[in-house]
Design a protein around this motif. Structure first.
Motif, PDB file in Angstrom:
ATOM      1  N   ARG A 363       0.835  -1.203   0.000  1.00  0.00           N
ATOM      2  CA  ARG A 363       0.000   0.000   0.000  1.00  0.00           C
ATOM      3  C   ARG A 363       0.870   1.253   0.000  1.00  0.00           C
ATOM      4  N   ALA A 364       0.460   2.228  -0.785  1.00  0.00           N
ATOM      5  CA  ALA A 364       1.190   3.497  -0.803  1.00  0.00           C
ATOM      6  C   ALA A 364       0.571   4.497   0.160  1.00  0.00           C
ATOM      7  N   ALA A 365      -0.760   4.501   0.245  1.00  0.00           N
ATOM      8  CA  ALA A 365      -1.454   5.482   1.077  1.00  0.00           C
ATOM      9  C   ALA A 365      -2.844   4.963   1.420  1.00  0.00           C
ATOM     10  N   GLY A 366      -3.537   5.738   2.223  1.00  0.00           N
ATOM     11  CA  GLY A 366      -4.910   5.397   2.565  1.00  0.00           C
ATOM     12  C   GLY A 366      -5.661   6.647   2.983  1.00  0.00           C
ATOM     13  N   TYR A 367      -6.981   6.577   2.967  1.00  0.00           N
ATOM     14  CA  TYR A 367      -7.775   7.718   3.424  1.00  0.00           C
ATOM     15  C   TYR A 367      -9.067   7.227   4.083  1.00  0.00           C
ATOM     16  N   LEU A 368      -9.536   8.029   5.034  1.00  0.00           N
ATOM     17  CA  LEU A 368     -10.702   7.693   5.840  1.00  0.00           C
ATOM     18  C   LEU A 368     -11.856   8.611   5.480  1.00  0.00           C
ATOM     19  N   ILE A 369     -13.026   8.010   5.287  1.00  0.00           N
ATOM     20  CA  ILE A 369     -14.244   8.761   4.978  1.00  0.00           C
ATOM     21  C   ILE A 369     -15.341   8.356   5.955  1.00  0.00           C
ATOM     22  N   THR A 370     -16.121   9.332   6.444  1.00  0.00           N
ATOM     23  CA  THR A 370     -17.317   9.058   7.246  1.00  0.00           C
ATOM     24  C   THR A 370     -18.503   9.751   6.592  1.00  0.00           C
ATOM     25  N   ALA A 371     -19.686   9.185   6.824  1.00  0.00           N
ATOM     26  CA  ALA A 371     -20.883   9.753   6.191  1.00  0.00           C
ATOM     27  C   ALA A 371     -22.144   9.344   6.952  1.00  0.00           C
ATOM     28  N   GLU A 372     -23.199  10.101   6.745  1.00  0.00           N
ATOM     29  CA  GLU A 372     -24.484   9.811   7.377  1.00  0.00           C
ATOM     30  C   GLU A 372     -25.302   8.819   6.578  1.00  0.00           C
ATOM     31  N   THR A 373     -25.068   8.771   5.265  1.00  0.00           N
ATOM     32  CA  THR A 373     -25.803   7.843   4.404  1.00  0.00           C
ATOM     33  C   THR A 373     -24.821   7.096   3.514  1.00  0.00           C
ATOM     34  N   LEU A 374     -25.270   5.953   3.005  1.00  0.00           N
ATOM     35  CA  LEU A 374     -24.433   5.158   2.123  1.00  0.00           C
ATOM     36  C   LEU A 374     -24.186   5.893   0.807  1.00  0.00           C
ATOM     37  N   THR A 375     -25.203   6.602   0.319  1.00  0.00           N
ATOM     38  CA  THR A 375     -25.059   7.368  -0.920  1.00  0.00           C
ATOM     39  C   THR A 375     -24.003   8.453  -0.774  1.00  0.00           C
ATOM     40  N   ASP A 376     -24.041   9.143   0.361  1.00  0.00           N
ATOM     41  CA  ASP A 376     -23.052  10.189   0.616  1.00  0.00           C
ATOM     42  C   ASP A 376     -21.644   9.598   0.685  1.00  0.00           C
TER      43      ASP A 376
END
Length: 407
Positions: A363-376
């Protein structure tokens, strides 16, 4: 100033080193790379393999360290336990226990003995495949004692098995390998913390794999992964594992495969999950598991008083690249400023060369995402994939795009 020797210089060890430094420790880093990510944070770096027990012991004595530690990695944990016992330094895990939980052959035998559901398997210390017993193809071959899914391959016939078994045996420190039946299902990675006899469930994510039917490269950890009733079920399995291996006062990572409502244990380790899972756990639960872990290795017995459940959806996406040497990263700070991503992590430093896409160590990098809906969540992931780039020495984007399937 008291000194501590940290084994492994990956991105996860940055958090460990920083936490130790806030406690007033001088940090000595051991890693075989000349410029590992954690080098920038450590007070001193020895370019030495974390698996070289004798050299690590010499460094520990030379630097007069108070203790030796690591985080989020399997095989270095074995070195920590061995050196600590030899030098009579404090450690939360004995050498025997470290051996037991880092050798997949012993692990599978104990799981079977204690009636913990796992796939049918066979231990191998040679390349003879004439007698496979009741094992049915496809099979999975893996070294008994390697990090980062190295040498783990799925095979469909004896010719492939013979080739991959030879490779697995050569990569194993003990020259042993596991051959097991492939169980098709949803892969789940679950993190727990064990307080004496109490097993505390922290989080569970589903592991999304790269689109390749022969290797098991994880490209994303996705939350949520289990229901409340399944949470109870896998926690009970964790309790059985703790009993079978006499695990107390330790982090615990278990990898499951869920098939038709049944949970098969793939493997486990007395550590936190790698790939920045400590950050994901904190985001999901408000538990600073790295801080708790440092409490543990300093000799305390930390307790987890409460666990928040504030995040509805989250994904930790790992970035892989085509072969080349990394020059720089593009788009990460912009996406964080726009609140598209919550955090990002560079597992490789500029100047490092990418040669393959097979294991988590690639792996070279990674990023974290959070959201209120699956679509978002999906919309944010798509935007991140379109805006991010990892530039090679020729000025070209070497990042692999469109790896995830959003259907």
């Amino acid at each position: 100033m008291k000194s501590v020797l940290v084994l492994g210089g990956g991105f996860d060890q940055i958090a460990l080193i920083n936490e130790l430094k806030t406690r007033g420790y001088r940090t000595i880093l051991a890693d075989y790379l000349s410029n590992p990510p954690a080098k920038q944070c450590a007070d001193y770096h020895y370019q030495i393999s974390t698996l070289d027990v004798q050299s690590i012991k010499i460094i520990a004595e030379k630097e007069r360290v108070c203790f030796v530690c690591t985080a989020c990695t399997d095989q270095a944990l074995l070195t920590v336990a061995k050196v600590s016992e030899d030098l009579k330094l404090p450690t939360y895990i004995s050498y025997k226990t470290a051996l037991d939980v880092t050798n997949k052959c012993y692990m599978k035998a104990q799981l079977t003995k204690y009636n913990v559901l796992t796939s049918k398997y066979m231990s191998k210390n040679n390349e003879n495949i004439d007698n496979l017993g009741e094992l049915q193809f496809p099979l999975v071959v893996k070294p008994a004692d390697c990090n980062s899914s190295k040498g783990v391959k799925k095979v469909y016939d004896k010719d492939q098995l013979r080739l991959c078994l030879k490779e697995a045996l050569s990569m194993s420190r003990s020259k042993t390998a596991i051959v097991e039946e492939f169980v098709r299902g949803k892969e789940i990675s679950a993190d727990f913390y064990v307080e004496e006899d109490k097993v505390v469930f922290l989080s569970a994510t589903s592991s999304v794999k790269i689109n390749n039917d022969k290797i098991f490269t994880i490209v994303q950890s996705f939350y949520p992964a289990v229901s409340s009733s399944q949470e109870i079920e896998i926690t009970n399995i964790a309790k059985s594992i703790c009993k079978a291996f006499n695990l107390k006062n330790t982090p615990l990572l278990i990898q499951f495969l869920e098939q038709e409502g049944k949970f098969y244990v793939i493997e486990f380790s007395a550590r936190m999950g790698g790939g920045t899972k400590y950050k994901l756990i904190q985001t999901l639960t408000d538990v600073n598991i790295m801080s708790k872990y440092v409490d543990l290795i300093l000799g305390d017995k930390p307790k987890i008083e409460s666990i928040a459940r504030n995040v509805k959806y989250a994904s930790l996406t790992y970035i892989y690249c085509s072969p080349g040497r990394i020059r720089n990263y593009v788009g990460f700070t912009d996406l964080m400023a726009e609140s598209v991503i919550s955090d990002y992590f560079f597992y490789k430093t500029p100047g490092m060369e990418i040669t393959k896409v097979e294991t988590s160590s690639d792996r070279a990098a990674g990023y974290l995402i959070t959201a209120e809906t699956l679509t978002d969540l999906y919309n944010k992931e798509k935007k991140a994939d379109s805006m991010l780039a990892i530039i090679n020495e020729c000025g070209e984007d070497m990042m692999l795009h469109n790896v995830l399937n959003y259907e």
